[in-house]
Design a protein around this motif. Structure first.
Motif, PDB file in Angstrom:
ATOM      1  N   GLN A  98      -3.393  10.131  -1.070  1.00  0.00           N
ATOM      2  CA  GLN A  98      -4.191   8.927  -0.840  1.00  0.00           C
ATOM      3  C   GLN A  98      -3.332   7.675  -1.033  1.00  0.00           C
ATOM      4  O   GLN A  98      -2.346   7.693  -1.761  1.00  0.00           O
ATOM      5  N   LYS A  99      -3.739   6.600  -0.379  1.00  0.00           N
ATOM      6  CA  LYS A  99      -2.989   5.349  -0.447  1.00  0.00           C
ATOM      7  C   LYS A  99      -3.716   4.332  -1.326  1.00  0.00           C
ATOM      8  O   LYS A  99      -4.941   4.252  -1.300  1.00  0.00           O
ATOM      9  N   TYR A 100      -2.915   3.549  -2.059  1.00  0.00           N
ATOM     10  CA  TYR A 100      -3.472   2.585  -3.002  1.00  0.00           C
ATOM     11  C   TYR A 100      -2.679   1.278  -2.955  1.00  0.00           C
ATOM     12  O   TYR A 100      -1.476   1.291  -2.671  1.00  0.00           O
ATOM     13  N   SER A 138      -1.964  -0.634 -10.328  1.00  0.00           N
ATOM     14  CA  SER A 138      -3.010  -0.646  -9.298  1.00  0.00           C
ATOM     15  C   SER A 138      -4.213  -1.491  -9.706  1.00  0.00           C
ATOM     16  O   SER A 138      -5.175  -1.610  -8.954  1.00  0.00           O
ATOM     17  N   GLU A 183      -8.093  -0.847   1.303  1.00  0.00           N
ATOM     18  CA  GLU A 183      -9.052   0.146   0.792  1.00  0.00           C
ATOM     19  C   GLU A 183     -10.327   0.119   1.618  1.00  0.00           C
ATOM     20  O   GLU A 183     -10.781  -0.950   2.047  1.00  0.00           O
ATOM     21  N   MET A 233      -6.181   8.610  -9.400  1.00  0.00           N
ATOM     22  CA  MET A 233      -5.516   8.738  -8.102  1.00  0.00           C
ATOM     23  C   MET A 233      -5.466  10.186  -7.649  1.00  0.00           C
ATOM     24  O   MET A 233      -5.523  11.109  -8.465  1.00  0.00           O
ATOM     25  N   VAL A 260       0.870  -1.175   0.000  1.00  0.00           N
ATOM     26  CA  VAL A 260       0.000   0.000   0.000  1.00  0.00           C
ATOM     27  C   VAL A 260       0.908   1.227   0.000  1.00  0.00           C
ATOM     28  O   VAL A 260       1.674   1.447   0.942  1.00  0.00           O
TER      29      VAL A 260
END
Length: 277
Positions: free
Chosen positions: A111-113, A130, A155, A107, A75
């Motif tokens: 923010q985290k992905y 992603s 998420e 994106m 992440v």
């Protein structure tokens, strides 16, 4: 180059003004820049390095370790978003680039992905992807209700929290079964509630079959199972209880009374902890 994207132990071939050249398995060399040398190395020494590509797509070695290696998931936080893609912080001087074509959705910076590190076979550089479902498999039949697993929470959706298990299976913790916020990017123990027909897993944060209490008691017990101790008791200031748990002192006392009678917690002079009986 089989060393690309991995942690390798490579021998120093020679030194230059720019650093040390390390021997690759194919007979080539890769530069370890001077800034990563202590000054005590000598030719023939073996050093542990990560190999990736610099801003000009040339192979380079560094002694730092990224948050994810080739074919790993992690992440990662988006540091910059451009019209071509996003740059993710993966713990190295050069950010990991996620091209637009490899994004599951647009994106936003900060923010985290969930990202998988892959090789772009057009440029032979490392990129992030992603579109995680391209790498997800149905969970095996032996992933049964009650089994304990370790999951990466990646998420939050309207339904709940998405979880990655063993880098290849997808699960979900439903929002109405979560009694405290779960941190995106954290890894924790979870329990399988159900395996769906499509191979996805319904998960829960508490062992299957454990007696359930009211929502406040569940919240306290969930926090205690994660942290082990809470510096709260029946003499604590109401404002402190509200700040930590978001509940009134009266409700707190009712909850810990319920848990104490059920022998789920121990109440001490400085706070409460999980009973090990």
């Amino acid at each position: 180059m089989k060393e690309l994207g991995l942690i390798n132990k490579l021998k120093i071939n020679r030194f230059t003004d720019f650093g040390a050249y390390l021997a690759l398995s194919d007979g080539g060399e890769v530069l370890l820049p001077k800034g990563y040398l202590t000054g005590e190395e000598k030719e023939g020494d073996v050093v542990e390095v990560f190999v990736y590509t610099d801003s000009e797509d040339r192979p380079v070695a560094v002694t730092q370790k990224p948050l994810a290696l080739l074919d790993d998931f992690a992440v990662l936080e988006a540091k910059e978003v451009t019209k071509f893609g996003a740059f993710m912080d993966w713990g190295l001087p050069k950010d990991l680039f996620v091209p637009n074509g490899e994004m599951a959705k647009n994106m936003e910076v900060g923010q985290k992905y969930l990202i998988r590190v892959c090789v772009d076979f057009k440029s032979t550089r490392l990129i992030g992807v992603s579109k995680y479902r391209d790498f997800i498999n149905p969970a095996p039949q032996d992933f049964e209700p009650g089994n304990e697993v370790e999951g990466l929470i990646f998420e939050k959706t309207d339904l709940g929290y998405k979880v990655l298990i063993d880098d290849q299976y997808e699960g979900l913790i439903f929002s109405n079964e979560v009694f405290q916020p779960l941190e995106i990017g954290s890894t924790r123990k979870l329990w399988i509630k159900k395996r769906r027909d499509d191979g996805r897993l319904d998960l829960q944060v508490l062992p299957v079959g454990r007696v359930k209490y009211d929502e406040g008691s569940e919240k306290i017990l969930s926090i205690l199972e994660e942290k082990g101790f809470l510096p709260l008791h029946d003499k604590s200031d109401p404002a402190e209880i509200q700040a930590i748990l978001g509940m009134s002192k009266k409700h707190f006392k009712q909850c810990i009374g319920q848990l104490f009678k059920a022998r789920q917690i121990v109440i001490g002079p400085d706070g409460i902890s999980v009973s090990r009986d």
